[in-house]
Structures are given as C-alpha cells and as structure tokens.
Design an enzyme around this catalytic site. Structure first.
Site, mmCIF file in Angstrom:
data_model
loop_
_atom_site.group_PDB
_atom_site.id
_atom_site.type_symbol
_atom_site.label_atom_id
_atom_site.label_comp_id
_atom_site.label_asym_id
_atom_site.label_seq_id
_atom_site.Cartn_x
_atom_site.Cartn_y
_atom_site.Cartn_z
ATOM 1 N N HIS A 49 -4.900 -7.816 5.250
ATOM 2 C CA HIS A 49 -4.441 -8.516 4.165
ATOM 3 C C HIS A 49 -3.995 -9.853 4.856
ATOM 4 O O HIS A 49 -4.060 -9.990 5.829
ATOM 5 C CB HIS A 49 -3.622 -7.246 4.008
ATOM 6 C CG HIS A 49 -2.178 -7.925 5.176
ATOM 7 N ND1 HIS A 49 -2.113 -6.789 6.325
ATOM 8 C CD2 HIS A 49 -0.982 -8.328 5.360
ATOM 9 C CE1 HIS A 49 -1.276 -6.805 6.991
ATOM 10 N NE2 HIS A 49 -0.723 -7.818 6.328
HETATM 11 P P1 TYD Z 1 0.027 -1.198 6.509
HETATM 12 O O1 TYD Z 1 0.251 -2.733 5.435
HETATM 13 O O2 TYD Z 1 -1.011 -0.275 6.504
HETATM 14 O O3 TYD Z 1 0.294 -2.237 7.853
HETATM 15 P P2 TYD Z 1 -0.721 -2.755 8.859
HETATM 16 O O4 TYD Z 1 -0.989 -3.959 8.233
HETATM 17 O O5 TYD Z 1 -0.328 -3.600 10.108
HETATM 18 O O6 TYD Z 1 -2.089 -2.171 8.765
HETATM 19 O O7 TYD Z 1 1.756 -0.397 7.445
HETATM 20 C C1 TYD Z 1 1.861 0.604 7.164
HETATM 21 C C2 TYD Z 1 3.113 1.272 6.656
HETATM 22 O O8 TYD Z 1 3.960 1.337 6.741
HETATM 23 C C3 TYD Z 1 2.362 1.353 5.082
HETATM 24 O O9 TYD Z 1 3.390 2.694 4.562
HETATM 25 C C4 TYD Z 1 3.468 1.072 4.444
HETATM 26 C C5 TYD Z 1 4.812 1.008 5.833
HETATM 27 N N1 TYD Z 1 5.340 -0.547 6.502
HETATM 28 C C6 TYD Z 1 6.956 -0.822 5.621
HETATM 29 O O10 TYD Z 1 7.652 0.347 4.958
HETATM 30 N N2 TYD Z 1 7.758 -1.242 5.690
HETATM 31 C C7 TYD Z 1 7.156 -2.728 6.464
HETATM 32 O O11 TYD Z 1 7.907 -3.530 6.822
HETATM 33 C C8 TYD Z 1 5.706 -2.016 6.964
HETATM 34 C C9 TYD Z 1 5.540 -3.653 8.256
HETATM 35 C C10 TYD Z 1 5.118 -1.291 6.647
#
Ligand code: TYD
Length: 135
Positions: A49
């Site tokens: 992303h």
């Molecule tokens: P995700 O965005 O998939 O992580 P990455 O981009 O590192 O692969 O996030 C995983 C899960 O955690 C998703 O359900 C959203 C949650 N999350 C939060 O609740 N707060 C946060 O600050 C972050 C980064 C993720």
C-alpha cells in the site's frame, strides 16, 4: 525527501546500548502512533500500500527485514538490520516489507493515527494518482 536512512545517536556504556527518539529532534514529524510487526512468518510479504498523507519511520529494532519502495517511477530496496537506523518514508510511496528474519521486530513510528481512508491499497490506482500529480 521521499525516503532516507536516519542514523540515530547511540548512548552506550559498559551496561549496554540505548537509543532515544524525540519529536522534531531525531524525527522530522510528531509521532501520533507506534506499532510493531513481529512473528512474521518466513516468506511472507506485507504492506502492499501507499499513504495519501501519512509519513513513517521504520526501525528494525531486532533481526532484519527488507523494504521495497516505489514512487511510481523509481524503485528501491532497503535492508533494515540495525536498531540504530530508521527508514523515513514519505506519503505517496508504495511499500512492501519482506525477507523478515525469524526474530525480526519492525517498529513503525507514524505521523497520523490509523485511518483506512489514508490508504491506497490498489497498485494501479496508486500509479494513476502519481501520474496525475506529475501532470
Ligand atoms: P495491515 O494494514 O494489513 O498491515 P501491513 O500493511 O503491515 O501488512 O494491518 C493488519 C491489521 O491491523 C488490519 O486489520 C488493520 C490493523 N491495524 C490497526 O488496527 N492499526 C494500525 O495502526 C495498523 C497499522 C493496522
């Protein structure tokens, strides 16, 4: 400044090491949120992303991992394997995290609270938005 390695000052003595990070001193923004990734399974790739506004600093405080960065024109691969180094990543930068060592802990300092609306999760959309900005 789209991305940059920031070297942190180490405060070490015979007892061990310490790094301290403060808003507007070592860091180019005020921290609103901290999160960390750990226990990442071997071969997993995360991220996929970009952010519309959010800036981040990624610090691999234990173990190692690699970060793939893409601003829509150029790409870079950065190895993070030191608790004394942070990778600053600006907004409008596609990122993927990969090659996590088993013991990796990736600490992320973020300039904004979590907001799903700030995410661009579709690569084609990201490319379209960056091309629009360039014109
Ligand atoms: P995700 O965005 O998939 O992580 P990455 O981009 O590192 O692969 O996030 C995983 C899960 O955690 C998703 O359900 C959203 C949650 N999350 C939060 O609740 N707060 C946060 O600050 C972050 C980064 C993720």
């Amino acid at each position: 400044m789209e991305y940059k390695i920031i070297k942190f000052q180490e405060h070490g003595d015979q007892r061990g090491m310490l790094v301290a990070l403060e808003d507007n001193k070592e860091l180019p923004f005020q921290i609103k949120r901290v999160y960390y990734l750990y226990g990442t399974k071997s071969g997993e790739r995360r991220g996929f992303h970009a952010h519309k506004e959010l800036q981040q600093i990624l610090i691999c405080i234990h173990g190692s991992c690699k970060i793939h960065l893409d601003n829509g024109t150029d790409t870079a691969e950065v190895l993070l394997d030191k608790p004394t180094e942070g990778l600053y990543v600006s907004h409008n930068m596609w990122r993927e995290m990969y090659d996590f060592s088993k013991d990796a802990v990736l600490l992320v300092l973020a300039s904004e609270c979590y907001n799903e609306k700030d995410y661009i999760r579709n690569y084609d959309e990201f490319i379209k938005l960056t091309r629009k900005k360039d014109n």
